[in-house]
Structures are given as C-alpha cells and as structure tokens.
Scaffold this motif. Structure first.
Motif, short mmCIF file in Angstrom:
data_model
loop_
_atom_site.label_atom_id
_atom_site.label_comp_id
_atom_site.label_asym_id
_atom_site.label_seq_id
_atom_site.Cartn_x
_atom_site.Cartn_y
_atom_site.Cartn_z
N ALA A 117 0.82 -1.21 0.00
CA ALA A 117 0.00 0.00 0.00
C ALA A 117 0.86 1.26 0.00
N THR A 118 0.36 2.30 -0.66
CA THR A 118 1.10 3.55 -0.81
C THR A 118 1.34 4.20 0.55
N ARG B 132 -2.42 1.88 -14.54
CA ARG B 132 -3.26 1.91 -13.34
C ARG B 132 -4.35 0.84 -13.38
N ASP C 252 6.43 -3.50 -5.31
CA ASP C 252 5.40 -2.63 -4.75
C ASP C 252 4.88 -1.60 -5.72
N ASP D 115 1.11 8.80 -7.50
CA ASP D 115 1.21 8.96 -6.04
C ASP D 115 2.13 10.10 -5.64
N ASN E 140 -4.02 12.57 -10.66
CA ASN E 140 -4.77 11.85 -9.64
C ASN E 140 -4.38 10.38 -9.58
N GLN F 36 -4.62 1.66 -7.90
CA GLN F 36 -4.23 2.66 -6.91
C GLN F 36 -4.60 2.18 -5.51
N GLY F 37 -3.69 2.44 -4.55
CA GLY F 37 -3.92 1.98 -3.19
C GLY F 37 -3.34 0.61 -2.92
N THR F 38 -3.19 -0.17 -3.99
CA THR F 38 -2.59 -1.50 -3.88
C THR F 38 -1.15 -1.48 -4.37
N TYR F 39 -0.88 -0.70 -5.42
CA TYR F 39 0.45 -0.53 -5.96
C TYR F 39 0.80 0.95 -6.04
N ILE F 40 2.09 1.24 -5.97
CA ILE F 40 2.58 2.61 -6.05
C ILE F 40 2.93 2.94 -7.50
#
Length: 324
Positions: free
Chosen positions: A45-46, A177, A147, A218, A215, A182-186
């Motif tokens: 997670a980021t 993406r 990650d 990150d 958006n 998003q939120g799982t990978y950076i």
C-alpha cells in the motif's frame, strides 16, 4: 538516469546481497490474523509522505545494505526491451529469495519498486505502443512481486518538439493503473524540474500531465539536477524562485501551479560524480528540507544513486527535518 548494462553480471549474481536490510522493523504484529492476500496488499500500500527514495543501478559485488532512513528503493531499469541492471538482478533470484527479501523490506517499512525507461528509452520518439508497454511492464511488476513502478520518462526530443505528443501520450499511465490499482500498488513519475515551468512547453509540459493524470500518480521524484551549473543549487532557487532559464520550477512555485506539496519529492545526486551538475552538500540539502518543512512541505527527498547515497547520506539529509 542511465541504464548501465553491466558487463560482469555473473559476478554480481555470485555475490548477490544487494538488497539486505539493515533497519529497525516496524510493528511486527501489524499483520497478525490477516490472510496472506491481505498482508500482501497492506505491504504494498502507498505510504504517506514524506518519501525518502533512492535509486539503485550500480554494480556492487559485495554485501551492501539499504539502511534505515530510506523508505523506498527503486531498481533501475525496466526498459521496453526488458529488464536491465538491478531490475535484471531481481529476476535472477529464485521466488523464495525474492519472497524473503520482500518480507524483510516490508518489516523494515521499505517499499521496493522498479524504474521504467530512464534515458535509454525514448518511447514517444520511437512510436512505441503505450498500451502494450503498460500491459507488459505492469504485469512484470506483478510477476516479480514489487510494490510499484516509477516512470522515469526522459524523451527530451518529444518534449522539446512542443507539439504535445509527449504530454498527450498518457494512455501509458492510465493503462498501467488498470494493471496496478491505486492503493494496492505505487505509481510515481520522475520528471526533470524544468518540465513544470508553465508556458514553456508547447504541449503544456508536466503541468498538463499532472492536470490529466496526476490523480493516478502517487508522487513525483523530481530531478532537480542536470539542468545547468547554477540551477537548483541554493535553497532559494531550489525552493522558492528558480532562474529565468527555467521559470517557476522551484518547489513552492510548482506547488503554486497546482501540484500538492506532499507529491513533490526533491531529487538530488548523491555525489558530484552522480550527475553533470546540480549537486549540493548534504548539509545544504538538510537546511533546505528543514526550511521547506517549516513552510508546509512534506514531500521528502530522492537520491540518485545508491550506494553513494547510503545510510550516512540520508541520515545527514534528514537530520534537521525528519531525523532518523
């Protein structure tokens, strides 16, 4: 940032310990009771700002340590033709070796990513298919359990052309993406600072990219170096007022153009030998970070490259702002 294409890769692999972790583990019980899938997602997670990032591309034949102070290590480079240098070394490990290293990194609070393109690849100028590349690179990240990915796009001819092709070649970011949610990978980008100068680039420059897909990104590992002997070499022209050559491309000027301060990571070479110009001492950089923090910035710092930037470098840089 240049892929080195090591001539003696076999020697590297025979002594491989380039990702040993020498850092204090964080909250060892945080993942207790969770499924392995949930653990993996949380580990990737980021992280919140500040981000302390270092790229690795150099040949190191003996034990080397990513030490406490950095929280992101980026393997260089994943090219259109495949993995090279540190990224290739990662593929040469067994699944078990990679799993062990990733587990140690996660416990130490360090994210492990790969850098794409660098100065070797010019995807826009060569007409590469951004969707196909995104699919290949995104799936590579998943296959090798990293990650995330850093987009080190350096197609200067495409930007300089001013026809907007570099700026509108955004399907890569959008598509990757879909592969790396998003939120799982950076997902980060590593532009040079002048690309944020408003009204300088015919296609809108990186401000256009930020407006279009910011958006999904990150943060930005911004290269405040290799742009001229006196560019970004004092706290004043790094933070508040850049030169007339690259107007409005200092940290707070970029923020005034709409980029959140938390997404602006200040990139610098570790030594004078790591860049053509733009080097400043760790003491000066530490002072700049402290000044910026007092004015509301919290993006963090990036170094090119490890192991020239190791424990002593990052600890000195963080000393007056976020001491280790």
């Amino acid at each position: 940032m240049v892929a080195m294409r090591f001539a003696h890769l076999a020697a590297v692999l025979s002594t491989l310990c380039f990702l040993c972790v020498n850092s204090t583990p964080v909250n060892g019980t945080a993942f207790d009771g969770l499924s392995q899938q949930a653990r993996d997602i949380l580990a990737r997670a980021t992280p919140a700002a500040p981000h302390f990032v270092v790229y690795g591309d150099k040949f190191v034949s003996a034990d080397a340590w990513v030490s406490q102070g950095f929280n992101v290590f980026i393997l260089s480079f994943l090219l259109i033709e495949g993995a090279w240098d540190k990224a290739f070394e990662w593929t040469s490990l067994t699944d078990a070796q990679r799993a062990t290293i990733k587990s140690e990194y996660a416990a130490a609070g360090i994210k492990l990513m790969v850098a794409a393109f660098g100065s070797t690849d010019v995807p826009t100028s060569t007409g590469a298919d951004p969707i196909a590349i995104a699919n290949t690179m995104g799936n590579w990240v998943k296959q090798y359990n990293l990650d995330g990915i850093d987009v080190d796009y350096e197609d200067f001819n495409a930007f300089d052309a001013g026809n907007g092709k570099a700026e509108v070649d955004l399907p890569f970011t959008t598509q990757i993406r879909t592969i790396l949610p998003q939120g799982t990978y950076i997902l980060t980008h590593a532009p040079v600072a002048p690309w944020f100068s408003p009204n300088k680039w015919g296609g809108g420059g990186y401000l256009k990219i930020h407006q279009s897909v910011g958006n999904l990104i990150d943060w930005y590992n911004i290269q405040f170096y290799n742009q001229g002997a006196s560019e970004y070499t004092t706290c004043a022209n790094l933070l508040t007022t850049s030169s007339s050559t690259w107007p409005n491309s200092a940290v707070f000027q970029i923020a005034a153009s709409g980029v959140p301060l938390s997404k602006i990571v200040i990139g610098k070479p570790a030594t004078t030998g790591d860049a053509n110009n733009g080097f400043i001492s760790t003491g000066t950089l530490a002072s700049c970070l402290a000044t910026a923090k007092n004015q509301g910035w919290n993006g963090g710092a990036m170094a090119w490259q490890w192991p020239n930037a190791a424990a002593a470098w990052i600890q000195a840089v963080r000393a007056s702002s976020w001491p280790v």
